[in-house]
Scaffold this active site. Sequence first.
Site, PDB file in Angstrom:
ATOM      1  N   LYS A  63       0.871  -1.186   0.000  1.00  0.00           N
ATOM      2  CA  LYS A  63       0.000   0.000   0.000  1.00  0.00           C
ATOM      3  C   LYS A  63       0.897   1.221   0.000  1.00  0.00           C
ATOM      4  O   LYS A  63       2.022   1.179   0.504  1.00  0.00           O
ATOM      5  CB  LYS A  63      -0.872   0.009   1.264  1.00  0.00           C
ATOM      6  CG  LYS A  63      -2.088   0.871   1.148  1.00  0.00           C
ATOM      7  CD  LYS A  63      -3.242   0.104   0.535  1.00  0.00           C
ATOM      8  CE  LYS A  63      -4.410   0.984   0.190  1.00  0.00           C
ATOM      9  NZ  LYS A  63      -5.591   0.181  -0.198  1.00  0.00           N
TER      10      LYS A  63
ATOM     11  N   ASP B 207      -7.087   4.163  -4.499  1.00  0.00           N
ATOM     12  CA  ASP B 207      -7.730   4.056  -3.180  1.00  0.00           C
ATOM     13  C   ASP B 207      -8.348   5.442  -2.939  1.00  0.00           C
ATOM     14  O   ASP B 207      -8.594   6.176  -3.912  1.00  0.00           O
ATOM     15  CB  ASP B 207      -6.708   3.663  -2.089  1.00  0.00           C
ATOM     16  CG  ASP B 207      -7.373   3.215  -0.787  1.00  0.00           C
ATOM     17  OD1 ASP B 207      -7.811   2.062  -0.708  1.00  0.00           O
ATOM     18  OD2 ASP B 207      -7.480   4.029   0.155  1.00  0.00           O
TER      19      ASP B 207
END
Length: 455
Positions: A133, A173
């Site tokens: 991430k 995201d």
Amino acid sequence: MILESKEIKKKVEGFLDLVKERNSLEPEFLQAVEEVAETVIPYIVQNDIYHGKNILLRMVEPERAITFRVNWVDDSGEIQVNRGYRIQMNSAIGPYKGGLRFHPSVNMSILKFLAFEQVFKNSLTTLPMGGGKGGSDFDPKGKSDNEIMRFCHAFMSELFRHIGPNTDVPAGDIGVGGREIGFLFGMYKKLKNEFTGVLTGKGVTWGGSLIRPEATGYGTVYFAQKMLQTKGDEINGKTVTISGAGNVAQYAAEKIIQLGGKVITLSDSSGYIFDSDGICSDKLAFVMDLKNNKRGRISSYVKTYPNAQYFANKTPWEQPCDIALPCATQNELQLSDANRLLDNGCICVSEGANMPSTNEAIFAFQKAKILFAPGKASNAGGVATSGLEMTQNSLRYNWTRDEVDEKLKEIMGNIHDKCIAFGKDEKSGYIDYVKGANIAGFVKVADAMLAQGIV
Ligand code: NDP
Ligand code: 2IT
């Protein structure tokens, strides 16, 4: 080895104490680890092949955590400095894979919790993807398209050396959608002089997959459908509260409407709208235009639809519903919200966001034995379809919308089956989806780590 439950509890506490000591300033990360440790450690101590190998201790340590400076020039000519990150958490079962988040709240704790969850989620999809991430504390709100482009280009001018189609494949995201992926891809392609599937969520004319924009929201609803089916129930006729108004919320709403449910709320970080008549597909098209093209606030909804109400600084969980889909952000659904939902007769919660429910809220849902799916299972459709985008890129081929949607449904069904295999209590019939998702996600990664040795 069979240990008494008291000894297991001590092992969990000992493990968490160590993780807390090492990561004391990272509350979101610790929260995510606690939720996993409570279900996975009891499994480890009862399964000799995993016991005594410190697998979970290895899994909570990122393989690599990169932070970097991002300099860019805003429209007024001022030099701005932001922080960029990429957490490469675990590559046991495939290249690092996971989104990029652009939001002022972004820090190590938030990205490590997201990367840790991503490892389990990606494992559950059945596809060969490790977990990662990244993102930045850059705030896209109120920025011009040119500022967004300059920031994305500056961000990629450092990130490019750490990623690659066989190394690490980022995606979107919060704050990173199709527009940002385009700018990021453009700079990567220029710097590397190669056209590869290094990012997912690309436009369909330049390597993207049909259904990727819809996949997280659709998948969250497919998972809710699967959970309801275990009770002989369905979405049709149900009243649904949804939080958020971004990518995940929009397509969760679209699928609920298609399946005959009634969506009564949407929200953003300023408040929520309540439409007792239901948000039909025409009203949803208005929201999509408002959020995706005009980049407006959800409060504008009530100007166009005056029968609806806007509640500033509140969340949708105070409205009675059958199904709740938290699709905004972490810790947006707390214990008091969970109790309110339960008092109002909610029977099913399927998380579209990552870790939207606090551990206390999850416990309340489990105690009440309602259907509850943690994000790492129910929102896995997004990254699963990213995996399908990677496959199509490697094949240099495109599947049709129906083909991708069918594969997405199949994957969500497989994840549901795994949650049952590892989370169903045979005596009572209760399915603990948290336990099922954590253990099923763990087993595949742990087996690969054991096979690869101490690396
Ligand atoms: P978007 O940026 O498209 O939308 C985010 C939405 O959440 C906006 O409505 C935003 O409101 C709201 N939001 C953000 N921060 C907060 C906050 N602190 N409090 C209340 N509301 C907030 O992001 P996505 O829809 O892509 O992501 C939503 C969630 O889903 C995230 O948790 C993400 O990690 C998760 N997720 C996303 C996937 C994807 O494929 N995109 C895949 C799997 C999970 P505002 O405009 O006011 O900020
Ligand atoms: O949280 C997530 O799973 C995502 N933001 C999607 C990640 C991806 O690589 O598609």
